[in-house]
Motif scaffolding. Structure first.
Motif, PDB file in Angstrom:
ATOM      1  N   ASP A  39       0.824  -1.207   0.000  1.00 59.93           N
ATOM      2  CA  ASP A  39       0.000   0.000   0.000  1.00 59.93           C
ATOM      3  C   ASP A  39       0.854   1.250   0.000  1.00 59.93           C
ATOM      4  OD1 ASP A  39      -2.540  -1.229   0.226  1.00 59.93           O
ATOM      5  OD2 ASP A  39      -3.152   0.470   1.481  1.00 59.93           O
ATOM      6  N   CYS A  75       0.878   9.407   3.977  1.00 61.91           N
ATOM      7  CA  CYS A  75       0.546   8.005   3.762  1.00 61.91           C
ATOM      8  C   CYS A  75      -0.219   7.503   4.978  1.00 61.91           C
ATOM      9  CB  CYS A  75       1.835   7.200   3.596  1.00 61.91           C
ATOM     10  SG  CYS A  75       1.956   6.336   2.049  1.00 61.91           S
ATOM     11  N   LEU A  93       6.582  10.531  -1.269  1.00 57.63           N
ATOM     12  CA  LEU A  93       5.319  10.911  -0.635  1.00 57.63           C
ATOM     13  C   LEU A  93       5.563  11.469   0.756  1.00 57.63           C
ATOM     14  CD1 LEU A  93       3.347   7.933   0.793  1.00 57.63           C
ATOM     15  CD2 LEU A  93       5.812   8.051   0.595  1.00 57.63           C
ATOM     16  N   LYS A 129       2.318   1.829  -3.383  1.00 54.66           N
ATOM     17  CA  LYS A 129       1.324   2.280  -4.357  1.00 54.66           C
ATOM     18  C   LYS A 129       1.052   3.768  -4.188  1.00 54.66           C
ATOM     19  CE  LYS A 129      -2.508   0.119  -3.934  1.00 54.66           C
ATOM     20  NZ  LYS A 129      -3.183  -1.155  -3.616  1.00 54.66           N
ATOM     21  N   ARG A 130       1.062   4.210  -2.947  1.00 56.11           N
ATOM     22  CA  ARG A 130       0.707   5.606  -2.697  1.00 56.11           C
ATOM     23  C   ARG A 130       1.851   6.580  -2.888  1.00 56.11           C
ATOM     24  NH1 ARG A 130      -4.454   5.439   1.039  1.00 56.11           N
ATOM     25  NH2 ARG A 130      -4.768   3.224   0.853  1.00 56.11           N
TER      26      ARG A 130
END
Lengths: 147, 147
Positions: free
Chosen positions: A124, A138, A135, A127-128
């Motif tokens: 996850d 999250c 990023l 993916k983010r």
DNA sequence: ATAAACCGTGTACTATAGTACACGGTCAAG
DNA sequence: CTTGACCGTGTACTATAGTACACGGTTTAT
């Protein structure tokens, strides 16, 4: 009847055998680690040449491989020592083997389940990561922090 | 407008908050471990009472829970610190998060596979313990030593 | 008002798992 | 016959992850 160390090493009267440095290299560990394992009885007293040099066999390489693999999976050297009691047919270490193994089995089961959750979390998280790179926000770990 | 620490603790103007000992108990870790995590920046500087006592929230309990769980699965405190960069929205720690997470994901996958093999080994080992209690000869570990 | 029960800071100590090194012996090649 | 690459022993040092404790201040119950 005597053979020189070199002869033995080359032609393996005593099977193929290694000196500590070559052995450590084969095991991909430090030479000192081998001596350390010997001190901790994870490796039994090796046979020695006349001049006292340690010699190791192919089996010893496998044994160190076992130690390393178990260790990577979170077993302590003490636990590995215990398990090796089976291989060494040591009655003392085998005494409460059933309980020990049962306990470890439970732990391993739980660990597998937990790791699967971590795997999902990491997936996850990946993916983010925007444009597959970075990023700053999250909320997945936060989900794992809950519970 | 001022409230006594006791008032705040009891009625939670500032939400419910804990002093270090109670907090450590809730987290099931040693008080000193909390201070240690603070030094290692796994826990951010906590807010303090007028007299300098640390105060913690329910969220902090969850955070320590996360740390402990990850740790049990073989993550080092440094790796956990890195992951917490996401929660803390820290750009520096998030910089190569994708690579980091990808690498850890691979490791976790491999670990799950290895653990499954260990689980099988432990199961076998148990089964072979005569009358479910003891044994001195168990060729299963030997099988794992090979390979 | 005073002792018990906390807390903070700093430092030291512990266990685990190595790793490094100094000192001296061994051995094979040049 | 000496030099370099090994080896053995013993001891010290390192990193990680805590844990313990002494000293002094604070808070709370009696």
């Amino acid at each position: 009847m005597y053979y020189s160390t070199r002869f033995i090493l080359l032609y393996g009267v005593n099977n193929l055998s290694y000196r500590i440095s070559e052995f450590a290299d084969k095991c991909r560990v430090n030479k000192e680690t081998i001596r350390y394992y010997e001190r901790k009885n994870l490796l039994q007293e090796p046979s020695r040449t006349n001049s006292g040099y340690r010699t190791y066999s192919e089996d010893d390489v496998k044994r160190v491989g076992f130690i390393k693999r178990m260790q990577e999976l979170g077993f302590s050297l003490n636990e590995i020592y215990k398990l090796l009691g089976v291989v060494d047919k040591d009655e003392i270490r085998c005494q409460d083997m059933f309980e020990f193994v049962s306990k470890k089995e439970e732990e391993v089961k739980k660990q597998i389940e937990d790791l699967k959750r971590i795997e999902r979390m990491l997936k996850d998280l990946k993916k983010r990561c925007p444009d597959e790179k970075e990023l700053h926000e999250c909320p997945i770990i936060e989900a794992l922090i809950e519970d």
